[in-house]
Design an enzyme around this catalytic site. Structure first.
Site, PDB file in Angstrom:
ATOM      1  N   ARG A 217       0.826  -1.225   0.000  1.00  0.00           N
ATOM      2  CA  ARG A 217       0.000   0.000   0.000  1.00  0.00           C
ATOM      3  C   ARG A 217       0.858   1.271   0.000  1.00  0.00           C
ATOM      4  NH1 ARG A 217      -2.260  -3.625  -1.127  1.00  0.00           N
ATOM      5  NH2 ARG A 217      -3.924  -4.734  -0.060  1.00  0.00           N
TER       6      ARG A 217
ATOM      7  N   SER B   1     -10.266  -0.667   4.310  1.00  0.00           N
ATOM      8  CA  SER B   1      -9.408  -0.843   5.483  1.00  0.00           C
ATOM      9  C   SER B   1      -8.791   0.492   5.881  1.00  0.00           C
ATOM     10  CB  SER B   1      -8.296  -1.843   5.182  1.00  0.00           C
ATOM     11  OG  SER B   1      -8.863  -3.117   5.021  1.00  0.00           O
TER      12      SER B   1
ATOM     13  N   GLU C  30      -3.926   3.531   6.575  1.00  0.00           N
ATOM     14  CA  GLU C  30      -3.866   3.274   5.133  1.00  0.00           C
ATOM     15  C   GLU C  30      -4.598   4.392   4.394  1.00  0.00           C
ATOM     16  OE1 GLU C  30      -4.731  -0.757   3.817  1.00  0.00           O
ATOM     17  OE2 GLU C  30      -5.768   0.029   2.058  1.00  0.00           O
TER      18      GLU C  30
HETATM   19  C1  FAD Z   1     -15.600  -1.036   0.386  1.00  0.00           C
HETATM   20  C2  FAD Z   1     -14.153  -0.764   0.092  1.00  0.00           C
HETATM   21  C3  FAD Z   1     -13.291  -1.836  -0.109  1.00  0.00           C
HETATM   22  C4  FAD Z   1     -11.934  -1.609  -0.375  1.00  0.00           C
HETATM   23  N1  FAD Z   1     -11.122  -2.681  -0.581  1.00  0.00           N
HETATM   24  C5  FAD Z   1      -9.814  -2.475  -0.857  1.00  0.00           C
HETATM   25  C6  FAD Z   1      -8.935  -3.583  -1.089  1.00  0.00           C
HETATM   26  O1  FAD Z   1      -9.321  -4.737  -1.059  1.00  0.00           O
HETATM   27  N2  FAD Z   1      -7.642  -3.326  -1.347  1.00  0.00           N
HETATM   28  C7  FAD Z   1      -7.154  -2.066  -1.410  1.00  0.00           C
HETATM   29  O2  FAD Z   1      -5.956  -1.892  -1.664  1.00  0.00           O
HETATM   30  N3  FAD Z   1      -7.962  -0.994  -1.204  1.00  0.00           N
HETATM   31  C8  FAD Z   1      -9.262  -1.173  -0.941  1.00  0.00           C
HETATM   32  N4  FAD Z   1     -10.083  -0.094  -0.716  1.00  0.00           N
HETATM   33  C9  FAD Z   1      -9.515   1.273  -0.727  1.00  0.00           C
HETATM   34  C10 FAD Z   1      -9.548   1.988  -2.085  1.00  0.00           C
HETATM   35  O3  FAD Z   1     -10.594   1.497  -2.905  1.00  0.00           O
HETATM   36  C11 FAD Z   1      -8.203   1.870  -2.823  1.00  0.00           C
HETATM   37  O4  FAD Z   1      -7.160   2.418  -2.073  1.00  0.00           O
HETATM   38  C12 FAD Z   1      -8.254   2.564  -4.197  1.00  0.00           C
HETATM   39  O5  FAD Z   1      -7.076   2.261  -4.895  1.00  0.00           O
HETATM   40  C13 FAD Z   1      -8.394   4.074  -4.104  1.00  0.00           C
HETATM   41  O6  FAD Z   1      -8.691   4.560  -5.403  1.00  0.00           O
HETATM   42  P1  FAD Z   1      -9.501   5.912  -5.607  1.00  0.00           P
HETATM   43  O7  FAD Z   1      -9.600   6.186  -7.063  1.00  0.00           O
HETATM   44  O8  FAD Z   1     -10.775   5.872  -4.863  1.00  0.00           O
HETATM   45  O9  FAD Z   1      -8.472   6.926  -4.931  1.00  0.00           O
HETATM   46  P2  FAD Z   1      -8.833   8.195  -4.020  1.00  0.00           P
HETATM   47  O10 FAD Z   1      -9.436   7.731  -2.742  1.00  0.00           O
HETATM   48  O11 FAD Z   1      -9.574   9.198  -4.815  1.00  0.00           O
HETATM   49  O12 FAD Z   1      -7.363   8.722  -3.710  1.00  0.00           O
HETATM   50  C14 FAD Z   1      -6.501   7.953  -2.876  1.00  0.00           C
HETATM   51  C15 FAD Z   1      -5.096   8.573  -2.943  1.00  0.00           C
HETATM   52  O13 FAD Z   1      -4.578   8.365  -4.253  1.00  0.00           O
HETATM   53  C16 FAD Z   1      -4.216   9.627  -4.820  1.00  0.00           C
HETATM   54  N5  FAD Z   1      -4.524   9.575  -6.248  1.00  0.00           N
HETATM   55  C17 FAD Z   1      -5.733   9.330  -6.819  1.00  0.00           C
HETATM   56  N6  FAD Z   1      -5.611   9.362  -8.156  1.00  0.00           N
HETATM   57  C18 FAD Z   1      -4.302   9.646  -8.419  1.00  0.00           C
HETATM   58  C19 FAD Z   1      -3.554   9.812  -9.622  1.00  0.00           C
HETATM   59  N7  FAD Z   1      -4.114   9.715 -10.830  1.00  0.00           N
HETATM   60  N8  FAD Z   1      -2.228  10.075  -9.515  1.00  0.00           N
HETATM   61  C20 FAD Z   1      -1.631  10.190  -8.295  1.00  0.00           C
HETATM   62  N9  FAD Z   1      -2.299  10.056  -7.122  1.00  0.00           N
HETATM   63  C21 FAD Z   1      -3.620   9.783  -7.196  1.00  0.00           C
HETATM   64  C22 FAD Z   1      -5.060  10.664  -4.097  1.00  0.00           C
HETATM   65  O14 FAD Z   1      -4.441  11.931  -4.142  1.00  0.00           O
HETATM   66  C23 FAD Z   1      -5.110  10.085  -2.690  1.00  0.00           C
HETATM   67  O15 FAD Z   1      -3.950  10.423  -1.991  1.00  0.00           O
HETATM   68  C24 FAD Z   1     -11.443  -0.281  -0.453  1.00  0.00           C
HETATM   69  C25 FAD Z   1     -12.327   0.798  -0.270  1.00  0.00           C
HETATM   70  C26 FAD Z   1     -13.661   0.559  -0.001  1.00  0.00           C
HETATM   71  C27 FAD Z   1     -14.596   1.730   0.170  1.00  0.00           C
END
Ligand code: FAD
Length: 306
Positions: A169, A225, A295
């Site tokens: 992560r 998480s 995380e």
């Molecule tokens: C129900 C649920 C289940 C989940 N299960 C998992 C799982 O199994 N495994 C897991 O790893 N995560 C999980 N997550 C967490 C999340 O979905 C992941 O971390 C996902 O990768 C975040 O993507 P996002 O587009 O929503 O990012 P955001 O939440 O919008 O951003 C997260 C971070 O990434 C940065 N970011 C976003 N886009 C970019 C870009 N293009 N370039 C640079 N930085 C960027 C943002 O600035 C921020 O710091 C879960 C979340 C939920 C709600």
């Protein structure tokens, strides 16, 4: 200088864009029309603080809001293409704004294996690259051949996985950026996948999603998480043995279904969620000696910027 084609919103309520459904306002919120428009926008606003978001599924914006501009990428950097395919497998390009689940289904449809786990991650490819998101034994960077990045001046270039320190992560450019002018974001990822069977991949996606339904509180706003698993252990186990399941702070609650999830049971503020996170960290530290590392990303001001 080209005319900007995206949409600018002022004082945008970020709870609309964050899976926890709470948090403050963004001073400005720009939805680029596409990648070229984003490049022009970045070039036009050199001194503006910028923060990129995808689907906001791993993010808490404090109640005081975020100064500067949030760049909203979901559904905008949406290119999804099969670049090449041969006997051994294939290469997919996915723009940063494409939902991970869409990439999982696209790969399966093209008889490519190894991207099924993406179906369980409710974020974008940009967010998955930034977080090295993963589940069920697979991680995003395990399938990355190269990435396309865009910097603060709107210039785009390609980087290789070897240029990053990639961990659980966590993803950091090996080279230290010397100024904010060097800040860069992921514009897209090239994913290298071995050949597979469409039906098998689709079955695997179904199974992965079914496992989530039983083990996660998917009917209440959450951000997945909250803490990273410490080496050799699980954050959820530690939180549970400390008797914290069901513990509340305002309307924020440690989920009784999955102890590493904090759910918004109604009108939780970002302050409630952050305070509950701190309470959990304190109790786990006192009772087990283990320091839980968050995380989820927390940004913004505690007090309003207005
Ligand atoms: C129900 C649920 C289940 C989940 N299960 C998992 C799982 O199994 N495994 C897991 O790893 N995560 C999980 N997550 C967490 C999340 O979905 C992941 O971390 C996902 O990768 C975040 O993507 P996002 O587009 O929503 O990012 P955001 O939440 O919008 O951003 C997260 C971070 O990434 C940065 N970011 C976003 N886009 C970019 C870009 N293009 N370039 C640079 N930085 C960027 C943002 O600035 C921020 O710091 C879960 C979340 C939920 C709600």
């Amino acid at each position: 200088m080209p005319i900007l084609r995206g949409e600018m919103r002022i004082n945008e309520p970020m709870r609309k864009h964050i899976s926890w459904r709470t948090g403050g306002y963004a001073e400005r919120y720009y939805i680029p029309a596409d990648l070229d428009d984003l490049a022009n926008f970045l070039l036009k606003s050199p001194s503006e603080p910028m923060y990129a978001i995808g689907l906001g599924s791993n993010l808490l914006i404090r109640d005081g809001g975020l100064r500067g501009t949030v760049i909203a990428l979901h559904g905008r950097l949406k290119d999804l293409r099969l670049i090449e395919q041969n006997q051994a497998g294939g290469l997919i390009y996915a723009g940063a704004g494409v939902a991970c689940a869409k990439v999982a289904r696209f790969a399966a449809r093209h008889h490519l294996a190894g991207a099924e786990f993406l179906a369980g991650i409710p974020g974008t490819i940009g967010g998955a690259l930034a977080m090295n998101a993963g589940c069920f034994g697979s991680e995003t960077w395990g399938i990355v051949a190269r990435v396309q990045v865009i910097n603060r001046s709107g210039q785009m270039f390609i980087r290789r996985p070897g240029e990053y320190a990639i961990g659980y992560r966590s993803v950091k450019l090996q080279r230290t950026l010397t100024s904010t002018a060097e800040t860069e974001w992921f514009a897209g990822g090239y994913l290298q996948l071995p050949g597979g069977d469409q039906t098998e991949s689709q079955q695997r996606i179904k199974q992965l999603l079914a496992r989530r339904v039983g083990s996660q509180p998917l009917n209440q706003p959450n951000a997945g998480s909250v803490f990273r698993n410490p080496p050799g252990d699980y954050a959820a186990r530690l939180i549970e043995v400390c008797g914290l399941k069901g513990r509340c702070m305002g309307d924020a609650m440690v989920s009784p279904i999955h102890a590493n999830f904090i759910v918004n049971t109604g009108n939780a503020s970002a302050t409630d969620i952050e305070a509950l996170m701190m309470l959990v960290q304190d109790k786990v530290r006192k009772e087990t000696g283990i320091e839980l590392i968050q995380e989820v990303r927390i940004v913004g001001d505690v007090r309003g910027y207005a």
